[in-house]
Design a protein around this motif. Structure first.
Motif, short mmCIF file in Angstrom:
data_model
loop_
_atom_site.label_atom_id
_atom_site.label_comp_id
_atom_site.label_asym_id
_atom_site.label_seq_id
_atom_site.Cartn_x
_atom_site.Cartn_y
_atom_site.Cartn_z
N GLY A 1 5.40 8.04 -4.50
CA GLY A 1 6.66 8.35 -5.15
C GLY A 1 7.88 7.81 -4.45
N GLN A 2 7.71 7.18 -3.26
CA GLN A 2 8.86 6.68 -2.51
C GLN A 2 8.96 5.16 -2.55
OE1 GLN A 2 8.89 8.07 1.56
NE2 GLN A 2 7.77 9.93 1.05
N VAL A 3 7.86 4.49 -2.81
CA VAL A 3 7.76 3.06 -2.53
C VAL A 3 8.36 2.22 -3.64
CG1 VAL A 3 6.14 1.18 -2.10
CG2 VAL A 3 5.70 3.43 -1.15
N SER A 4 9.08 1.16 -3.22
CA SER A 4 9.46 0.10 -4.14
C SER A 4 8.29 -0.87 -4.18
CB SER A 4 10.72 -0.62 -3.63
OG SER A 4 10.85 -1.87 -4.24
N VAL B 1 -0.94 0.84 0.10
CA VAL B 1 0.17 1.67 0.59
C VAL B 1 -0.34 3.00 1.13
CG1 VAL B 1 0.62 2.79 -1.63
CG2 VAL B 1 2.48 2.49 0.02
N ASP B 2 0.32 3.49 2.15
CA ASP B 2 0.01 4.78 2.76
C ASP B 2 0.14 5.88 1.71
OD1 ASP B 2 -0.15 7.08 4.32
OD2 ASP B 2 0.93 6.17 5.99
N SER B 3 -0.88 6.70 1.59
CA SER B 3 -0.88 7.76 0.57
C SER B 3 0.27 8.75 0.77
CB SER B 3 -2.21 8.52 0.60
OG SER B 3 -2.43 9.09 1.88
N ASP C 1 9.24 7.99 6.35
CA ASP C 1 9.26 7.71 4.92
C ASP C 1 9.41 6.21 4.69
OD1 ASP C 1 11.92 7.15 5.52
OD2 ASP C 1 12.69 8.99 4.64
N TRP C 2 9.47 5.81 3.42
CA TRP C 2 9.50 4.39 3.10
C TRP C 2 10.76 3.71 3.64
CZ3 TRP C 2 6.71 0.39 2.17
CH2 TRP C 2 7.26 -0.75 1.58
N GLY C 3 11.91 4.36 3.47
CA GLY C 3 13.15 3.77 3.97
C GLY C 3 13.12 3.57 5.47
N THR C 4 12.56 4.53 6.19
CA THR C 4 12.45 4.40 7.65
C THR C 4 11.52 3.26 8.02
OG1 THR C 4 12.83 6.77 7.91
CG2 THR C 4 11.85 5.62 9.77
N ARG C 5 10.42 3.12 7.30
CA ARG C 5 9.47 2.04 7.60
C ARG C 5 10.11 0.67 7.35
NH1 ARG C 5 3.35 4.23 6.53
NH2 ARG C 5 3.88 6.43 6.43
N LEU D 1 1.22 -4.93 8.31
CA LEU D 1 0.18 -4.31 7.47
C LEU D 1 -0.08 -2.87 7.89
CD1 LEU D 1 -2.43 -7.21 7.15
CD2 LEU D 1 -0.90 -6.37 5.37
N GLU D 2 -0.07 -2.60 9.19
CA GLU D 2 -0.31 -1.25 9.67
C GLU D 2 0.83 -0.31 9.26
OE1 GLU D 2 -3.06 -1.86 13.65
OE2 GLU D 2 -0.89 -1.71 13.89
N ILE D 3 2.05 -0.80 9.27
CA ILE D 3 3.20 0.05 8.93
C ILE D 3 3.17 0.43 7.46
CG2 ILE D 3 5.71 0.11 8.75
CD1 ILE D 3 5.82 -1.63 11.27
N VAL D 4 2.88 -0.51 6.56
CA VAL D 4 2.90 -0.18 5.13
C VAL D 4 1.68 0.63 4.71
CG1 VAL D 4 4.29 -2.21 4.58
CG2 VAL D 4 1.81 -2.36 4.41
N SER D 5 0.58 0.49 5.45
CA SER D 5 -0.66 1.18 5.05
C SER D 5 -0.91 2.46 5.82
CB SER D 5 -1.85 0.24 5.25
OG SER D 5 -2.08 -0.01 6.62
#
Length: 814
Positions: free
Chosen positions: A731-734, A725-727, A591-595, A689-693
């Motif tokens: 709903g999780q992303v700041s 952002v990764d689809s 999830d976003w927090g883990t990334r 870039l790979e992690i966020v996308s």
């Protein structure tokens, strides 16, 4: 309205009442109601703190909004309203307090009298007819809303630019408005939240902004240190997120940015505040960027003889802005920086003879300058700036004696300790060898490796002695590690069965194993056809054994028997990052927090390698498959077989053997064989870039952007960065954080190594929302076809690839 009452806006967004700003005093103020911090955005009686419970806010018979406190009446609205009838006050959902007459005409509004906060719908500018100015003024301090030192207003000379003023001094300018942004504020275009506008006609000129989504809470503030910042409220984090701030880069230009007895220096992205020699940090009440300064370690004695104060010389400084006194004016020096030694000595004596004198300087024009009391706004200039001067800072004599006395006996103490450590290390290795031999995990063929083990133990223990001079900030363990027999490793992996195989890279396969004591391990078996041999294994062994960081994989031992070259690591149950980013299993765990935690962990690990390990280490093969994840999804950098060590101040090197992975290689390394810490920074940018996308860099994304780097650049240029952002993260992303990460990644993948930030600066940009980002230049490979396309391989150049056709083992540079 009484002191205990509040007036609330219709949508429950703002409230007006008598509130405390931190002290016991009360102020009539407007604050955000639904924010836990109850952020104050406007204060009526900034210059008149109130107390007691008898205060009321009312509209008097003349139509003025007034505060009545006993016999004292404070008029809030000062426009001429004497002819108005049936005046009423309303607090709007915009945060604007308005007075209207019976015809609903606005007679007065708080938006016309800003304090330190600029809200959507407000004006900042000036009236060409009346001369009225709408400007922001900082608070005096965190608890006192009275007018402080700084003012932000529109510059009437250029009519479409903002300036930051301190008194009559201009500290910063926004640059002219180009129709979309102010030219010195490129970060304004990297947003999807704000709609900025500059309006000008024959009556007025002003700047304003609105929101594309009116539900977002935002404010622009001028804080007590002179920093201007645009903030948005993140409900998920229950915190204010800094979207942009100014002044950028030249933050040392803000007066007394670091506090007394400090030197301020501007980095590429942040300012650095250092205590002067002989001083230590005072209580750092960091107030939105304001530092508390430093305090003398030893008080001045103003004595004579051996107890007489002395001076510490500082070169290439900009003089402080505290009191000075010229006491002599000898002839100017026609040939440059020549100084009469007798006159310079006279200047020094003049400072010593005055107990309140803190520093002196004798310049090339024959002028003696002295500074008294606190030294404020002293600035260390860069090596490229040759306009600096020399200043002498006054210190107690003990500051010089202590250093000399401490060094005098250091070797007398250190030599016997080193000898003792050598004996102890030899005993430990002997005991370890005997223990392992008794268990059957080692035989006599491992003699050479044990000698190597002793060397590593002694080197590390000697480093403990050296590090103890730095106040023993950390305790290091002996890095001697066990050697395993091939039989024990074969049993642990069930004879290297396919069921235990975790994966395979260019070096060879990795297996899961279980030792006799039940500990799970990862066994890296170097393939004989990988092209990597004893040199790579020895390199990785030396490096990892000496590295101690929570974001680096831990090496448990090795095996060198029967022609095998095997490394044994701690087992990472969640395998590697690429399996989560690009695989199909366990996607929900990323999830976003883990990334965010993974990104920050990788950055911290690289920072340690580049800056805080004993030698500067360049990894040279940072990629998603070399990031392992423990049971709690914490990242650990692995695979140091291709890493290189730099000693001293060496910053880069050249090689004829190019190793690494296409898609992660910096252009100067791939084409010229030049590698440095900036090579790893480039790889980190790609990985970010790979992690966020959730996409590989070497993919096809757009007709004009044939890799992820170019795709990200195109999206950010078009203000569509959120589309990257990764689809799976919907709903999780700041989103402000996402855009910041993309921005940082593009700074890391700039074509020229000199333009890329260091990992120290990257960590600051990722973890400190007050760090201001510069504008990235067009990245490398942004229009190039994926490096995995074989048709693009340089012609007539030998290239050897690993079995997975991704990691390059050897290639001759052009």
């Amino acid at each position: 309205m009484a002191a205990s009452d509040q007036l609330t806006s219709p949508g429950n967004k703002f409230e007006l009442g008598f509130f405390s700003t931190g002290s016991t005093a009360l102020y009539l103020a407007i604050r955000m109601k639904n924010v836990p911090t109850k952020t104050i955005v406007w204060v009526a009686n900034r210059d008149l703190p109130l107390s007691g419970s008898s205060m009321i806010i009312t509209i008097n018979g003349d139509g003025y909004l007034v505060i009545v406190n006993g016999r004292t009446t404070y008029r809030v609205s000062d426009d001429d309203l004497s002819s108005s009838q049936n005046v009423s006050a309303t607090l709007l959902d915009s945060g604007n307090l308005v007075l209207r007459n019976g015809n609903s005409e606005i007679l007065w509004q708080s938006f016309d009298y800003p304090s330190n906060t600029f809200l959507p719908g407000m004006k900042l500018g000036y009236s060409k007819k009346t001369g009225k100015v709408w400007s922001l003024t900082s608070w005096l301090d965190q608890e006192d809303p009275n007018k402080g030192d700084f003012e932000m207003k529109m510059d009437s000379k250029t009519s479409d630019a903002f300036v930051l003023m301190r008194g009559n001094d201009t500290l910063w300018s926004s640059g002219a408005w180009n129709g979309k942004i102010f030219t010195f504020m490129p970060e304004m275009r990297l947003n999807y939240i704000f709609n900025y506008t500059v309006y000008s006609d024959e009556n007025e000129t002003y700047f304003s902004y609105s929101l594309y989504n009116s539900d977002i809470l935002t404010r622009c503030i001028l804080d007590i240190s002179g920093q201007i910042g645009q903030l948005t409220w993140l409900e998920s984090n229950q915190n204010w997120n800094l979207f942009w701030s100014q002044p950028r880069q030249s933050s040392c230009n803000i007066f007394n940015a670091c506090g007394p007895f400090t030197s301020c220096s501007d980095g590429e992205y942040t300012r650095s505040c250092l205590c002067l020699r002989g001083f230590y940090p005072s209580e750092r009440r960091i107030k939105q960027g304001q530092y508390g300064g430093c305090t003398r370690r030893s008080p001045l004695t103003c004595g004579t003889g051996d107890n007489r104060d002395r001076f510490f010389k500082m070169n290439n400084m900009r003089y402080p802005l505290s009191s000075t006194q010229q006491i002599s004016s000898s002839y100017p020096f026609p040939s440059g920086p020549q100084v009469s030694s007798s006159d310079a000595r006279t200047c020094e004596e003049a400072c010593l003879n005055n107990c309140s004198c803190s520093a002196y300087a004798y310049n090339t024009s024959g002028h003696c300058l002295r500074w008294f009391g606190d030294i404020l706004d002293l600035r260390q200039l860069s090596a490229k700036d040759t306009s600096g001067s020399t200043i002498f800072i006054r210190l107690a004599a003990s500051e010089f004696d202590n250093g000399r006395g401490a060094n005098k006996y250091i070797w007398i103490i250190a030599i016997p300790i080193v000898l003792l450590v050598l004996l102890l290390a030899s005993f430990i290795v002997f005991w370890r060898r005997k223990s392992l031999k008794d268990k059957g995990e080692i035989d006599d063929t491992s003699q050479d490796i044990l000698l190597f083990d002793v060397e590593m133990s002694v080197t590390t223990s000697s480093r403990e002695i050296s590090d103890s001079e730095n106040a023993g900030k950390r305790t290091r363990k002996d890095t001697a590690f066990p050697l395993f027999s091939f039989t024990s490793i074969s049993e642990a992996t069930e004879n290297f069965s396919l069921e235990n195989k975790l994966g395979e890279g260019g070096f060879g396969p990795v297996y899961k194993g279980k030792l006799l004591n039940g500990q799970e391990v990862a066994v890296k078996r170097l393939s004989k056809r990988s092209g990597q041999g004893l040199e790579e294994l020895k390199n990785e062994t030396i490096l990892i054994a000496k590295l101690q960081h929570r974001n680096l994989v831990r090496l448990l031992g090795c095996c060198l028997e029967q022609g095998e070259k095997i490394l044994i690591y701690e087992f990472m149950p969640n395998k590697s990052l690429d399996s989560f980013l690009f695989g199909s299993n366990n996607q929900g765990l990323l999830d976003w927090g883990t990334r965010v935690r993974i990104i920050e962990g990788i950055a911290q690990g690289l920072l340690y390698l580049h800056q805080y390990s004993r030698l500067r280490i360049i990894h040279r093969d940072l990629k998603a498959s070399n990031i392992l994840l423990d049971s709690e999804m914490n990242p650990k950098i692995s695979d140091f077989g291709l890493a290189r060590m730099f000693g001293g101040d060496k910053l880069q090197a050249n090689t004829n053997r190019i190793v690494g992975t296409y898609g992660y290689m910096s252009p100067e390394y791939a084409m010229e064989g030049l590698f440095s810490i900036k090579s790893d920074v480039f790889s980190f940018g790609v990985l970010l870039l790979e992690i966020v996308s959730g996409k590989k860099n070497t993919g096809f994304y757009h007709s004009s952007s044939l890799n992820l780097i170019g795709h990200a650049w195109t999206l950010l240029e078009g203000d569509r960065g959120v589309e990257l952002v990764d689809s799976k993260l919907e709903g999780q992303v700041s989103y402000p954080m996402l855009l910041r990460y993309i921005h940082v990644a593009l700074l890391c993948v700039q074509e020229m190594a000199a333009d890329r930030p260091t990992m120290s600066e990257v960590v600051s940009m990722l973890t400190n929302e007050l760090t201001v980002l510069s504008s990235p230049k067009k990245p490398a490979y942004s229009n190039a076809r994926s490096a995995t396309n074989k048709s693009n391989r340089p012609c007539n150049k030998p290239a050897t690839f690993s079995v997975n056709n991704v990691t390059v083992s050897q290639m001759e540079p052009r």
